[in-house]
Design an enzyme around this catalytic site. Structure first.
Site, PDB file in Angstrom:
ATOM      1  N   ASP A   1       0.890  -1.162   0.000  1.00 48.83           N
ATOM      2  CA  ASP A   1       0.000   0.000   0.000  1.00 48.83           C
ATOM      3  C   ASP A   1       0.924   1.207   0.000  1.00 48.83           C
ATOM      4  O   ASP A   1       1.615   1.464   0.976  1.00 48.83           O
ATOM      5  CB  ASP A   1      -0.869  -0.052   1.265  1.00 48.83           C
TER       6      ASP A   1
ATOM      7  N   TYR B   1       0.629  -0.023  14.901  1.00 53.61           N
ATOM      8  CA  TYR B   1      -0.330  -0.221  13.822  1.00 53.61           C
ATOM      9  C   TYR B   1      -0.060   0.742  12.670  1.00 53.61           C
ATOM     10  O   TYR B   1      -0.057   1.942  12.854  1.00 53.61           O
ATOM     11  CB  TYR B   1      -1.762  -0.017  14.322  1.00 53.61           C
TER      12      TYR B   1
ATOM     13  N   LYS C   1      -3.214  -2.918   7.912  1.00 53.35           N
ATOM     14  CA  LYS C   1      -3.230  -4.377   7.995  1.00 53.35           C
ATOM     15  C   LYS C   1      -2.225  -4.998   7.039  1.00 53.35           C
ATOM     16  O   LYS C   1      -1.701  -4.344   6.150  1.00 53.35           O
ATOM     17  CB  LYS C   1      -4.627  -4.887   7.676  1.00 53.35           C
TER      18      LYS C   1
ATOM     19  N   TYR D   1      -2.148  -3.934  18.854  1.00 54.44           N
ATOM     20  CA  TYR D   1      -1.360  -3.229  17.834  1.00 54.44           C
ATOM     21  C   TYR D   1      -2.170  -2.179  17.087  1.00 54.44           C
ATOM     22  O   TYR D   1      -1.795  -1.716  16.029  1.00 54.44           O
ATOM     23  CB  TYR D   1      -0.747  -4.241  16.865  1.00 54.44           C
TER      24      TYR D   1
HETATM   25  P1  13P Z   1      -5.213  -0.663   4.868  1.00 53.19           P
HETATM   26  O1  13P Z   1      -4.454  -1.636   5.735  1.00 53.19           O
HETATM   27  O2  13P Z   1      -5.827  -1.360   3.697  1.00 53.19           O
HETATM   28  O3  13P Z   1      -4.368   0.498   4.493  1.00 53.19           O
HETATM   29  O4  13P Z   1      -6.451  -0.129   5.702  1.00 53.19           O
HETATM   30  C1  13P Z   1      -6.198   0.541   6.879  1.00 53.19           C
HETATM   31  C2  13P Z   1      -7.413   1.040   7.581  1.00 53.19           C
HETATM   32  O5  13P Z   1      -7.275   1.591   8.632  1.00 53.19           O
HETATM   33  C3  13P Z   1      -8.748   0.841   6.996  1.00 53.19           C
HETATM   34  O6  13P Z   1      -9.759   1.400   7.793  1.00 53.19           O
HETATM   35 MG    MG Z   2      -4.192   1.975   3.226  1.00 56.85          MG
HETATM   36 MG    MG Z   3      -4.869  -2.325   2.145  1.00 62.41          MG
END
Ligand code: 13P
Ligand code: MG
Ligand code: MG
Ligand code: 13P
Length: 369
Positions: free
Chosen positions: A11, A233, A236, A352
């Site tokens: 990302d 964090y 994800k 996290y």
């Molecule tokens: P991503 O991990 O896809 O960037 O999403 C993060 C998020 O906080 C979505 O609400």
């Molecule tokens: Mg993202």
């Molecule tokens: Mg993502």
């Protein structure tokens, strides 16, 4: 010479928020990979996305963990991240956690799933890409593809698949792995992989004596945990998987069949919620409602002489409409819990996220009961 399929993703900026990938980033990646084909670094590529994750699907003959290929992926993400910064996209450079490349993308933020194998007469390969969830989201479908006779008819009726498969399972908390054999150790496999935040299927191998070499994986899943790298964090660990099909392996339709069930995965809003995973076409792979629901897209290729050819967008099919509808119903049901578990993840998994920051503020207000 073996063919290697390398799927490396990151990302590098969302458009808008965490919804999808801006076409300019896709174009930047395509241009860079096109040059790499001309320079002989890779043989072929396809740039895709699911949600806000930019996916580089590449073929070459340099094996897994090739410094040259990983460097190419890293530099491609850097260029796309520069573009994202220019456009002020959200979280530009989000997954590029290291300042400099050091031989392999592992531990630097991007996720990778790579597989080197001897090409057969014909090699159908499916690349699965998920957003708003974690590597353990693949446990259920991968188990069902390679070990569940109610999913995969070939396990019962095809003599060349009948002996079953070997699962390489990682404990991603303690960095350990174990090889377990299905069907003999099926209950042990399930004892582990049901705890999907900790035990994840990394690879699946054919058994000795079958039609395929037992040392060449037939499925591989990215298991990179971003918070292990970042210590906090940062989004994800949206995973990818590569699965081979047919001729002694599950048929293409058996590989796709588990995704007709929108199982619950963790991720979704702020990486902090359980929700259904919805199989969608790449054009519908935008995470909108409550930043989701979590999505999975699947691209099918006929790999030939280390090239990918054209992809088929496998969930772009009305056969998955009911699954999508069911996923929406489950999303409604889960959402009505608001901030309550089990929609919100249990405390251990919230460690996290940004929740500890809130709890910290209340610390001094607690009195002895
Ligand atoms: P991503 O991990 O896809 O960037 O999403 C993060 C998020 O906080 C979505 O609400
Ligand atoms: Mg993202
Ligand atoms: Mg993502
Ligand atoms: P294989 O050619 O892989 O044995 O496929 C059998 C089949 O008909 C799948 O539906």
């Amino acid at each position: 010479m073996k063919t290697t399929v390398s799927v490396i993703k990151a990302d590098v900026g969302g458009w808008p928020g965490h919804a999808t990938v801006h076409p300019e980033l896709m174009r930047t990646a395509e241009e860079n990979l096109k040059k790499a084909v001309a320079a002989g670094v890779i043989k072929d590529f396809h740039v895709s996305h699911v949600g806000d994750d930019l996916e580089l699907i590449m073929t070459h003959t340099k094996g897994e963990d090739s410094t040259e290929v990983h460097k190419l992926a890293w530099e491609t993400f850097q260029k796309a991240a520069d573009k994202a910064k220019e456009l002020k996209l959200y979280g530009a450079g989000q997954d590029l956690l290291a300042d400099a490349f050091s031989g392999n993308v592992k531990g630097l933020g991007p996720g990778s799933a790579e597989m080197a194998f001897t090409e057969r007469k014909s090699d159908p390969v499916v690349v699965f890409m998920m957003d708003k969830t974690e590597p353990g989201a693949f446990n259920l479908p991968i188990f069902r593809i390679f070990a569940d006779p109610f999913n995969t008819a070939g396990l019962v009726i095809d003599p060349s698949a009948h002996q079953g498969f070997v699962f390489e399972i990682w404990d991603i908390m303690e960095d350990k792995k174990v090889f377990l054999s299905a069907p003999e150790e099926m209950y042990d496999i399930l004892a582990l992989i049901g705890a999907k935040e900790r035990y994840v299927i990394k690879r699946v191998y054919p058994k000795e004596g079958g039609p395929l070499p037992a040392d060449e994986p037939v499925a591989v899943i990215s298991t990179d945990k971003l918070y292990h790298v970042a210590g906090k964090y940062v989004g994800k660990d949206d995973p990818v998987a590569v699965v081979r099909a047919q001729s002694g392996l599950p048929a293409l339709g058996e590989v796709l069949e588990p995704f007709a069930f929108p199982h619950l995965v963790s991720g979704w809003m702020r990486g902090s919620h359980n929700g259904p995973i919805m199989p969608v076409s790449v054009k519908d792979a935008r995470c909108t409602r409550f930043d989701g629901p979590p999505r999975v897209a699947a691209l099918g290729f006929q790999v030939a002489n280390a090239t990918l050819g054209m992809p088929v967008d496998l969930f772009d099919d009305p056969a998955f409409d009911r699954t999508r509808q069911q996923a929406e119903e489950i999303a409604d049901y889960m959402r009505r819990h608001g901030p309550f578990e089990p929609h919100r993840l249990p405390m251990a998994d919230m460690e996290y996220t940004t929740l500890p920051g809130v709890l910290e503020r209340l610390k001094d207000r607690f009195e002895k009961v």
